[in-house]
Design an enzyme around this catalytic site. Structure first.
Site, PDB file in Angstrom:
ATOM      1  N   SER A  29       0.853  -1.185   0.000  1.00  0.00           N
ATOM      2  CA  SER A  29       0.000   0.000   0.000  1.00  0.00           C
ATOM      3  C   SER A  29       0.886   1.231   0.000  1.00  0.00           C
ATOM      4  O   SER A  29       2.077   1.171   0.361  1.00  0.00           O
ATOM      5  CB  SER A  29      -0.896   0.012   1.235  1.00  0.00           C
TER       6      SER A  29
ATOM      7  N   TYR B  75      -3.265  -1.577  10.207  1.00  0.00           N
ATOM      8  CA  TYR B  75      -3.225  -1.801   8.760  1.00  0.00           C
ATOM      9  C   TYR B  75      -1.926  -1.276   8.163  1.00  0.00           C
ATOM     10  O   TYR B  75      -1.251  -1.976   7.387  1.00  0.00           O
ATOM     11  CB  TYR B  75      -4.415  -1.129   8.087  1.00  0.00           C
TER      12      TYR B  75
END
Length: 264
Positions: free
Chosen positions: A144, A157
């Site tokens: 990400s 996350y």
């Protein structure tokens, strides 16, 4: 490092929607057979029928909950039982959580680590060992844009994706001379169901998210070039550069403004 796309098998986790489903579509368009893995069996069947009709490839579906212990080993055992040799692994399965500390579901946070970190690690290592033995193969792990920084209200996350990037780049350096390419694709905000399930519905639409087609094309181009990692989109790439130039305190304090809960 891939022997070939056509007539070889790719295994895609999280294939029922979003980036995973698009990976399956673009790989099938290259003639690759697909093992589709996710919890939602009905969506996997629909996608399998679409790909087989459009591209004349074969699809196998394996419904699986990757938040369960040993899920990766059990998945690969089932794939082996079906006589499939995985030439390309796409570790796309994962989810996020956006919440304040007081509202954080600890059990859900541990499931996130199981899917985003533990199962990804299990699948990557087990499949990579087989690929090294054969002398060819490839792995694409989905990181990400937040792999490069901590993010307030999304700490678990962001940390999980930092692990994915560092783990995968280390393997890239180790395995590339042995015939196996490992590439990490780091998307920014992308128009998928991700944010709806993470607790901030509509985020991608409000923040000009990328479309999955361009994100996956970027990932496959980087993989074909043998790159260790790639950030999709120039704006996202510049954000990662800024995060590396600023102090860590500055970066994480800035991140608080992104998902700060509204006060009522």
């Amino acid at each position: 490092m891939l022997k070939a796309y056509a007539d070889h098998w790719g295994l895609i986790t999280g294939a029922s929607s979003g980036i995973g489903a698009e990976f399956a579509r673009q790989l099938a368009a290259r003639g690759m057979h697909c093992v589709l893995v996710a919890r939602r069996e009905d969506r996997l069947r629909e996608l399998a029928q679409e790909l087989e009709a459009a591209h004349g490839i074969r699809c196998e579906i394996v419904p699986a909950d990757l938040s369960q212990p040993r899920a990766g080993r059990e998945l690969l055992a089932e794939v082996s039982r079906r006589g499939i040799e995985v030439e390309l692994l796409v570790n796309n399965a994962g989810f996020g959580m956006v919440s304040s500390l007081e509202e954080t579901d600890v059990g859900r946070a541990l499931e996130l680590i199981q899917v985003n970190v533990t199962c990804l690690t299990e699948l990557t290592l087990l499949v990579a060992k087989e690929m090294v033995h054969r002398g060819h193969g490839g792995i694409i792990n989905i990181g990400s844009v937040v792999s490069f920084q901590p993010v307030g209200y999304m700490g678990a996350y962001a940390a999980s994706k930092a692990y994915v990037l560092n783990f995968s780049e280390a393997l890239w350096a180790e395995l590339r001379p042995r015939g196996v390419t490992v590439t990490t694709l780091c998307p920014g905000t992308t128009r998928t169901e991700f944010f709806d399930h993470s607790g901030v519905p509509g985020w991608a639409e409000r923040n000009h998210g990328q479309d999955v087609t361009s994100v996956v094309r970027t990932g496959l181009a980087a993989f074909d070039a043998g790159r260790p990692s790639v950030v999709s989109g120039w704006t996202n790439y510049l954000v990662t550069l800024a995060a590396r130039l600023a102090t860590r305190a500055t970066v994480v304090n800035w991140s608080l403004s992104i998902f700060r809960p509204r006060r009522t």
